[in-house]
Design an enzyme around this catalytic site. Sequence first.
Site, mmCIF file in Angstrom:
data_model
loop_
_atom_site.group_PDB
_atom_site.id
_atom_site.type_symbol
_atom_site.label_atom_id
_atom_site.label_comp_id
_atom_site.label_asym_id
_atom_site.label_seq_id
_atom_site.Cartn_x
_atom_site.Cartn_y
_atom_site.Cartn_z
ATOM 1 N N TYR A 292 47.129 41.479 35.195
ATOM 2 C CA TYR A 292 47.636 41.850 36.513
ATOM 3 C C TYR A 292 47.497 43.352 36.771
ATOM 4 C CZ TYR A 292 49.530 37.123 36.944
ATOM 5 O OH TYR A 292 49.677 35.772 37.022
HETATM 6 C C1 LIG Z 1 47.319 40.920 41.835
HETATM 7 O O1 LIG Z 1 47.697 39.563 41.793
HETATM 8 C C2 LIG Z 1 46.997 38.744 42.701
HETATM 9 C C3 LIG Z 1 47.605 37.379 42.661
HETATM 10 O O2 LIG Z 1 47.438 36.798 41.405
HETATM 11 C C4 LIG Z 1 45.527 38.730 42.309
HETATM 12 O O3 LIG Z 1 44.802 37.971 43.245
HETATM 13 C C5 LIG Z 1 45.006 40.148 42.308
HETATM 14 O O4 LIG Z 1 43.704 40.139 41.824
HETATM 15 C C6 LIG Z 1 45.866 41.032 41.439
HETATM 16 N N1 LIG Z 1 45.412 42.382 41.607
HETATM 17 C C7 LIG Z 1 45.286 43.180 40.595
HETATM 18 C C8 LIG Z 1 44.829 44.565 40.957
HETATM 19 O O5 LIG Z 1 45.562 42.835 39.453
#
Ligand SMILES: *[C@@H]1O[C@H](CO)[C@@H](O)[C@H](O)[C@H]1NC(C)=O
Length: 314
Positions: A292
């Site tokens: 994340y």
């Molecule tokens: C944040 O979480 C969302 C939902 O899972 C995901 O689509 C996204 O790629 C994530 N962004 C990062 C920068 O990790």
Amino acid sequence: MKEVVLFLVLLVSVSDAQVTKPNIGNFLECLTNLTNPENPITEALSTPDKSTFVSFYESYTKKKTYSSNPNVTKPIAIVAAKHESHVQATVICSKSNGIQIQLFVRAMPQITYGAKPGDKTIAVKFYAQFLGSVNNLMEIINKNLLELGLKREDCYEMSWLNTTMFWEDYPVGASTIVLLERPSTPLVGFLKNKSDYVKKPIPKEGIENIWETMLKFNDVWMQWNPYGGVMDQIPENATAFPHRRGNLFKILYFATWCKRHATDANLSLMKELYQVTEPYVTSNPREAYLNYRDIDVGSNRSDETSVDEAQIYG
Ligand SMILES: *[C@@H]1O[C@H](CO)[C@@H](O)[C@H](O)[C@H]1NC(C)=O
Ligand SMILES: *[C@@H]1O[C@H](CO)[C@@H](O)[C@H](O)[C@H]1NC(C)=O
Ligand SMILES: *[C@@H]1O[C@H](CO)[C@@H](O)[C@H](O)[C@H]1NC(C)=O
Ligand SMILES: *[C@@H]1O[C@H](CO)[C@@H](O)[C@H](O)[C@H]1NC(C)=O
Ligand SMILES: *[C@@H]1O[C@H](CO)[C@@H](O)[C@H](O)[C@H]1NC(C)=O
Ligand SMILES: *[C@@H]1O[C@H](CO)[C@@H](O)[C@H](O)[C@H]1NC(C)=O
Ligand SMILES: *[C@@H]1O[C@H](CO)[C@@H](O)[C@H](O)[C@H]1NC(C)=O
């Protein structure tokens, strides 16, 4: 404990399922009993004692080579369903022989607006994927999770390919052609993700504190992704991914906003939310999910985040 895995191949999908003390002989007999000789399951079925097993395994698991290493978990049977009765029989016989097929249920707390302006509250949506028919799912839920209030109308039977669209929030029935689309313009806006692991149930007052903080945002979501199940049998040190045994679920906090000048306000609210959840999640260390990409992880308490420093945490 040595795990045995059954692969159930549904249409184009491959899925694994957890098995505890299965009675293989009974399972195979049950499969034959529950299928019609007009659509024999023998052609769709392979077990490790058959000469077809290695080729079944390689083509349905997309693994390049079958490993004879006893430490590598292997299916007890592969059912490449050719008729719907094969799927039904596999689900029923798995169940009656102590073989559990995975049911993944994600809870998603999010802000929802009422009829009156300014009326907002938190709604928790449940998204689930079950490998089997609606009938079997209803049977399992009614027996084990009646509180969910699941109705048949809440369920859709679809191919695995179509489930990839479901998870991306496309309406049921949307054309799979969208899977070929690539964004032509960069996505606009800002986001902040954080994550936590939860090892003990969050008390009701904790949940209330979390909801109250979430309500201060405009756009915020959480995903509570289940662990437990087969994950609970894997010790922390068994693989490179340590978050296994002992976790109930993983939290993703996800906030978005569109105006640059709103960044400080939204980031500080995320910080507040993270403080509010602290008593209910893992500590020493406070664990996080690597993918994340939370730049706060590993940064200094001084508030001066440096990517160079943070990246030593991976
Ligand atoms: C944040 O979480 C969302 C939902 O899972 C995901 O689509 C996204 O790629 C994530 N962004 C990062 C920068 O990790
Ligand atoms: C299969 O059917 C036979 C004949 O009806 C029955 O005796 C046997 O118990 C069944 N086996 C299983 C595993 O259901
Ligand atoms: C399987 O695991 C055991 C115990 O960890 C180990 O001693 C053995 O060498 C492994 N076998 C293979 C073929 O990797
Ligand atoms: C999958 O979605 C398509 C629409 O793109 C639909 O025509 C088809 O019936 C769906 N198939 C299943 C098995 O859900
Ligand atoms: C994992 O930790 C346990 C307990 O400390 C230890 O007994 C075991 O050998 C370790 N396993 C591996 C694969 O390092
Ligand atoms: C977050 O950003 C939005 C703009 O997208 C802004 O309206 C809002 O006031 C900001 N702050 C909070 C606490 O939501
Ligand atoms: C962060 O902490 C490290 C180790 O304590 C220290 O060397 C570094 O100067 C700190 N950086 C900032 C920006 O505070």
